[in-house]
Scaffold this motif. Structure first.
Motif, PDB file in Angstrom:
ATOM      1  N   VAL A   1     -17.349   6.560  -1.151  1.00  0.00           N
ATOM      2  CA  VAL A   1     -16.022   5.939  -1.073  1.00  0.00           C
ATOM      3  C   VAL A   1     -15.328   6.154   0.271  1.00  0.00           C
ATOM      4  O   VAL A   1     -14.886   5.184   0.903  1.00  0.00           O
ATOM      5  N   PRO A   2     -15.178   7.397   0.788  1.00  0.00           N
ATOM      6  CA  PRO A   2     -14.510   7.525   2.094  1.00  0.00           C
ATOM      7  C   PRO A   2     -15.249   6.796   3.210  1.00  0.00           C
ATOM      8  O   PRO A   2     -14.620   6.212   4.103  1.00  0.00           O
ATOM      9  N   THR A   3     -16.572   6.818   3.150  1.00  0.00           N
ATOM     10  CA  THR A   3     -17.363   6.112   4.160  1.00  0.00           C
ATOM     11  C   THR A   3     -17.092   4.618   4.105  1.00  0.00           C
ATOM     12  O   THR A   3     -16.893   3.958   5.135  1.00  0.00           O
ATOM     13  N   ALA A   4     -17.075   4.060   2.894  1.00  0.00           N
ATOM     14  CA  ALA A   4     -16.844   2.624   2.740  1.00  0.00           C
ATOM     15  C   ALA A   4     -15.443   2.235   3.172  1.00  0.00           C
ATOM     16  O   ALA A   4     -15.248   1.213   3.838  1.00  0.00           O
ATOM     17  N   GLN A   5     -14.441   3.043   2.824  1.00  0.00           N
ATOM     18  CA  GLN A   5     -13.068   2.709   3.204  1.00  0.00           C
ATOM     19  C   GLN A   5     -12.897   2.727   4.720  1.00  0.00           C
ATOM     20  O   GLN A   5     -12.139   1.924   5.277  1.00  0.00           O
ATOM     21  N   ASP A   6     -13.581   3.626   5.384  1.00  0.00           N
ATOM     22  CA  ASP A   6     -13.561   3.650   6.842  1.00  0.00           C
ATOM     23  C   ASP A   6     -14.200   2.385   7.399  1.00  0.00           C
ATOM     24  O   ASP A   6     -13.699   1.764   8.345  1.00  0.00           O
ATOM     25  N   LEU A   7     -15.315   1.961   6.804  1.00  0.00           N
ATOM     26  CA  LEU A   7     -16.031   0.786   7.301  1.00  0.00           C
ATOM     27  C   LEU A   7     -15.260  -0.506   7.087  1.00  0.00           C
ATOM     28  O   LEU A   7     -15.429  -1.472   7.841  1.00  0.00           O
ATOM     29  N   VAL A   8     -14.422  -0.554   6.044  1.00  0.00           N
ATOM     30  CA  VAL A   8     -13.650  -1.781   5.805  1.00  0.00           C
ATOM     31  C   VAL A   8     -12.826  -2.135   7.033  1.00  0.00           C
ATOM     32  O   VAL A   8     -12.795  -3.294   7.470  1.00  0.00           O
ATOM     33  N   ALA A   9     -12.147  -1.144   7.592  1.00  0.00           N
ATOM     34  CA  ALA A   9     -11.332  -1.407   8.781  1.00  0.00           C
ATOM     35  C   ALA A   9     -12.196  -1.839   9.958  1.00  0.00           C
ATOM     36  O   ALA A   9     -11.794  -2.698  10.758  1.00  0.00           O
ATOM     37  N   ASP A  10     -13.389  -1.261  10.096  1.00  0.00           N
ATOM     38  CA  ASP A  10     -14.292  -1.676  11.167  1.00  0.00           C
ATOM     39  C   ASP A  10     -14.732  -3.124  10.976  1.00  0.00           C
ATOM     40  O   ASP A  10     -14.745  -3.922  11.912  1.00  0.00           O
ATOM     41  N   LEU A  11     -15.119  -3.459   9.739  1.00  0.00           N
ATOM     42  CA  LEU A  11     -15.583  -4.815   9.461  1.00  0.00           C
ATOM     43  C   LEU A  11     -14.464  -5.834   9.613  1.00  0.00           C
ATOM     44  O   LEU A  11     -14.715  -7.009   9.889  1.00  0.00           O
ATOM     45  N   ALA A  12     -13.234  -5.384   9.414  1.00  0.00           N
ATOM     46  CA  ALA A  12     -12.081  -6.272   9.591  1.00  0.00           C
ATOM     47  C   ALA A  12     -11.635  -6.352  11.040  1.00  0.00           C
ATOM     48  O   ALA A  12     -10.671  -7.072  11.348  1.00  0.00           O
ATOM     49  N   ALA A  13     -12.308  -5.619  11.938  1.00  0.00           N
ATOM     50  CA  ALA A  13     -11.909  -5.550  13.348  1.00  0.00           C
ATOM     51  C   ALA A  13     -10.454  -5.108  13.480  1.00  0.00           C
ATOM     52  O   ALA A  13      -9.729  -5.569  14.365  1.00  0.00           O
ATOM     53  N   GLU A  14     -10.042  -4.215  12.557  1.00  0.00           N
ATOM     54  CA  GLU A  14      -8.690  -3.638  12.552  1.00  0.00           C
ATOM     55  C   GLU A  14      -7.597  -4.689  12.356  1.00  0.00           C
ATOM     56  O   GLU A  14      -6.437  -4.443  12.657  1.00  0.00           O
ATOM     57  N   ARG A  15      -7.943  -5.846  11.798  1.00  0.00           N
ATOM     58  CA  ARG A  15      -6.968  -6.911  11.552  1.00  0.00           C
ATOM     59  C   ARG A  15      -6.862  -7.177  10.055  1.00  0.00           C
ATOM     60  O   ARG A  15      -7.815  -7.003   9.322  1.00  0.00           O
ATOM     61  N   ARG A  16      -5.686  -7.620   9.624  1.00  0.00           N
ATOM     62  CA  ARG A  16      -5.482  -8.025   8.229  1.00  0.00           C
ATOM     63  C   ARG A  16      -6.007  -6.961   7.266  1.00  0.00           C
ATOM     64  O   ARG A  16      -6.702  -7.261   6.296  1.00  0.00           O
ATOM     65  N   LEU A  17      -5.657  -5.709   7.525  1.00  0.00           N
ATOM     66  CA  LEU A  17      -6.224  -4.623   6.725  1.00  0.00           C
ATOM     67  C   LEU A  17      -5.784  -4.708   5.269  1.00  0.00           C
ATOM     68  O   LEU A  17      -6.563  -4.418   4.355  1.00  0.00           O
ATOM     69  N   GLY A  18      -4.529  -5.083   5.033  1.00  0.00           N
ATOM     70  CA  GLY A  18      -4.069  -5.206   3.655  1.00  0.00           C
ATOM     71  C   GLY A  18      -4.873  -6.232   2.883  1.00  0.00           C
ATOM     72  O   GLY A  18      -5.311  -5.993   1.757  1.00  0.00           O
ATOM     73  N   ALA A  19      -5.098  -7.388   3.489  1.00  0.00           N
ATOM     74  CA  ALA A  19      -5.857  -8.448   2.827  1.00  0.00           C
ATOM     75  C   ALA A  19      -7.300  -8.023   2.595  1.00  0.00           C
ATOM     76  O   ALA A  19      -7.875  -8.294   1.536  1.00  0.00           O
ATOM     77  N   HIS A  20      -7.901  -7.349   3.567  1.00  0.00           N
ATOM     78  CA  HIS A  20      -9.298  -6.919   3.405  1.00  0.00           C
ATOM     79  C   HIS A  20      -9.431  -5.875   2.297  1.00  0.00           C
ATOM     80  O   HIS A  20     -10.331  -5.972   1.447  1.00  0.00           O
ATOM     81  N   PHE A  21      -8.563  -4.882   2.287  1.00  0.00           N
ATOM     82  CA  PHE A  21      -8.633  -3.885   1.209  1.00  0.00           C
ATOM     83  C   PHE A  21      -8.317  -4.528  -0.146  1.00  0.00           C
ATOM     84  O   PHE A  21      -8.908  -4.167  -1.168  1.00  0.00           O
ATOM     85  N   GLY A  22      -7.397  -5.478  -0.148  1.00  0.00           N
ATOM     86  CA  GLY A  22      -7.081  -6.155  -1.393  1.00  0.00           C
ATOM     87  C   GLY A  22      -8.249  -6.951  -1.937  1.00  0.00           C
ATOM     88  O   GLY A  22      -8.574  -6.874  -3.121  1.00  0.00           O
ATOM     89  N   PHE A  23      -8.915  -7.706  -1.063  1.00  0.00           N
ATOM     90  CA  PHE A  23     -10.070  -8.481  -1.509  1.00  0.00           C
ATOM     91  C   PHE A  23     -11.208  -7.564  -1.950  1.00  0.00           C
ATOM     92  O   PHE A  23     -11.923  -7.876  -2.902  1.00  0.00           O
ATOM     93  N   LEU A  24     -11.392  -6.447  -1.266  1.00  0.00           N
ATOM     94  CA  LEU A  24     -12.441  -5.510  -1.675  1.00  0.00           C
ATOM     95  C   LEU A  24     -12.229  -5.067  -3.119  1.00  0.00           C
ATOM     96  O   LEU A  24     -13.178  -5.042  -3.916  1.00  0.00           O
ATOM     97  N   SER A  25     -10.999  -4.738  -3.479  1.00  0.00           N
ATOM     98  CA  SER A  25     -10.706  -4.302  -4.834  1.00  0.00           C
ATOM     99  C   SER A  25     -10.825  -5.444  -5.835  1.00  0.00           C
ATOM    100  O   SER A  25     -11.305  -5.256  -6.952  1.00  0.00           O
ATOM    101  N   SER A  26     -10.406  -6.636  -5.439  1.00  0.00           N
ATOM    102  CA  SER A  26     -10.477  -7.772  -6.359  1.00  0.00           C
ATOM    103  C   SER A  26     -11.921  -8.170  -6.645  1.00  0.00           C
ATOM    104  O   SER A  26     -12.264  -8.507  -7.781  1.00  0.00           O
ATOM    105  N   VAL A  27     -12.770  -8.129  -5.632  1.00  0.00           N
ATOM    106  CA  VAL A  27     -14.191  -8.420  -5.856  1.00  0.00           C
ATOM    107  C   VAL A  27     -14.786  -7.383  -6.806  1.00  0.00           C
ATOM    108  O   VAL A  27     -15.545  -7.719  -7.731  1.00  0.00           O
ATOM    109  N   GLY A  28     -14.425  -6.116  -6.608  1.00  0.00           N
ATOM    110  CA  GLY A  28     -14.910  -5.077  -7.515  1.00  0.00           C
ATOM    111  C   GLY A  28     -14.384  -5.258  -8.921  1.00  0.00           C
ATOM    112  O   GLY A  28     -15.112  -5.046  -9.903  1.00  0.00           O
ATOM    113  N   GLY A  29     -13.116  -5.667  -9.044  1.00  0.00           N
ATOM    114  CA  GLY A  29     -12.560  -5.901 -10.370  1.00  0.00           C
ATOM    115  C   GLY A  29     -13.277  -7.025 -11.094  1.00  0.00           C
ATOM    116  O   GLY A  29     -13.523  -6.951 -12.299  1.00  0.00           O
ATOM    117  N   LEU A  30     -13.636  -8.083 -10.363  1.00  0.00           N
ATOM    118  CA  LEU A  30     -14.387  -9.179 -10.976  1.00  0.00           C
ATOM    119  C   LEU A  30     -15.768  -8.710 -11.416  1.00  0.00           C
ATOM    120  O   LEU A  30     -16.249  -9.086 -12.493  1.00  0.00           O
TER     121      LEU A  30
END
Length: 414
Positions: free
Chosen positions: A332-361
């Motif tokens: 989990v900490p590794t993945a949360q760190d990578l989310v920001a990298d994959l987002a190129a430090e942009r739109r972090l709220g939207a990226h973290f939100g979509f990550l959780s929504s995909v998991g919820g589905l």
């Protein structure tokens, strides 16, 4: 010693970051004050039918997990502070309604509001931590993965303290439990008003959903989110497959103790595990290794699913909880760190939100299938559950190889 180590880590980070970490602790105290006891209250006090109880719990989960993507977009547009304050206000209202609710419809309104509150403040807090963690890492204060490990520990402390306090208050009345939880979120909101600095959001002049096209166009992130959803499906089995295994083994009473064991492992082990993963493994090995442990957690149950009842029949369940928890602490900490990298430090709220929504589905769809397989299919559901994180971990190992120095590899190199 671990307690003082945790306090030392908290003191090492700046005040606004420390507030976000302690907010997660307080969030979970308030949340777990109520939610573990909601189903019993609905069935025994309000005399709702089983289908109605399931409807309330399902609606609450969907209103939170399913709307994370919207909550993240709102956090990008309006900033962390407004999103957290709005979420606190909604959760206070939701808990107050649950305290007074006497019928199914009022309970549903309260449940939806509590879920929507989480959809507002959780992506906002995660995005703010990711952004602040990048600056702290550059200054050598703490790495971002360590910061998310602290976030996990604080959340787990709250998840342990909440039910204990709730059980004490429940001796008086369920309404008192809800009102105390509402009071906790009032205090959280006041703390953010007082101590969280106002900051101009990066995307204040753009439409709320403008970031969705950017997230949807990030192919590497979507592949990552799909693979990572296997973790969320696996972790959800603590609530679905684990009780079924304990029932089969003849020890359903052990469920509470195993949850306590998982929480204890996180509180004591998360920070050392994060340090080890960062210093010795790196994300390309830490994340797949975490998923391998998730896979092993279900494999050990598959190997022993026909064991005779007795004390020894608890071994697969205990092994499952331990392996799942260690896999979680690595992944989990590794993945949360990578989310920001994959987002190129942009739109972090939207990226973290979509990550959780995909998991919820994934939990919604996969949970129904797993629930069906658990009903009389022997070792098959455990084999399927073992296969999901195994495939996800292998795919993540390949995908992370395409991430270089914390940024997605350009399309030309994909």
């Amino acid at each position: 010693m671990q307690r003082w180590w945790l306090l030392g880590r908290l003191r090492a980070v700046p005040g606004p970051t420390r507030l976000l970490l302690l907010t997660q602790l307080a969030f979970n105290v308030g949340f777990y004050l109520v939610l573990p006891f909601l189903a019993v209250h609905l069935a025994q006090d309000l005399m709702l039918a089983g289908w109605a109880v399931g409807l309330v719990l399902g609606v609450r989960t969907f209103s939170q997990q399913g709307l994370f993507a919207l909550g993240g977009a709102l956090a990008d547009r309006f900033g962390t502070r407004p999103a957290v304050l709005a979420g606190c206000a909604l959760r206070v209202t939701g808990f107050a309604i649950l305290a007074l609710a006497g019928d199914l419809w009022s309970v549903l309104v309260g449940a939806v509001l509590t879920g929507l509150a989480g959809a507002l403040f959780s992506p906002a807090v995660e995005a703010a931590l990711a952004e602040q963690g990048a600056g702290l890492e550059r200054r050598g204060t703490i790495t971002r993965s360590e910061l998310f490990a602290l976030f996990a520990v604080c959340g787990e402390v709250g998840a342990v303290a909440g039910p204990l306090l709730g059980a004490l208050l429940l001796r008086v009345d369920f309404a008192l439990v809800c009102l105390v939880a509402a009071g906790a979120f009032v205090l959280i909101g006041l703390a953010h008003v007082r101590w969280l600095p106002r900051s101009a959001p990066r995307h204040a002049t753009e439409p709320v959903l403008a970031g969705w096209s950017e997230v949807l166009g990030n192919r590497v992130f979507w592949l990552f989110a799909l693979c990572y959803s296997g973790y969320l499906l696996s972790h959800n089995q603590l609530y679905l497959a684990l009780p079924a295994e304990l029932q089969r083994a003849g020890h359903p009473w052990a469920l509470g103790w195993l949850f306590a064991l998982a929480s204890l492992l996180v509180v004591l082990g998360q920070l050392p595990m994060a340090d080890w993963a960062r210093a010795r493994l790196g994300p390309r090995r830490a994340l797949p290794l975490g998923f391998a442990l998730l896979s092993a957690a279900f494999a050990v149950v598959a190997l022993d699913v026909w064991a005779a009842p007795g004390w020894g029949a608890l071994t697969p369940a205990v092994s499952m909880v331990v392996l799942l928890t260690f896999g979680q602490m690595l992944a989990v900490p590794t993945a949360q760190d990578l989310v920001a990298d994959l987002a190129a430090e942009r739109r972090l709220g939207a990226h973290f939100g979509f990550l959780s929504s995909v998991g919820g589905l994934a939990v919604l769809v996969g949970g129904a299938g797993v629930g069906h397989l658990l009903d009389g299919f022997g070792a098959l559901p455990w084999v399927v559950l073992a296969g999901v994180p195994a495939l996800g971990g292998a795919a993540l190992w390949l995908l992370i190889g395409r991430v270089r120095e914390g940024h997605p590899v350009p399309d030309s190199e994909q």
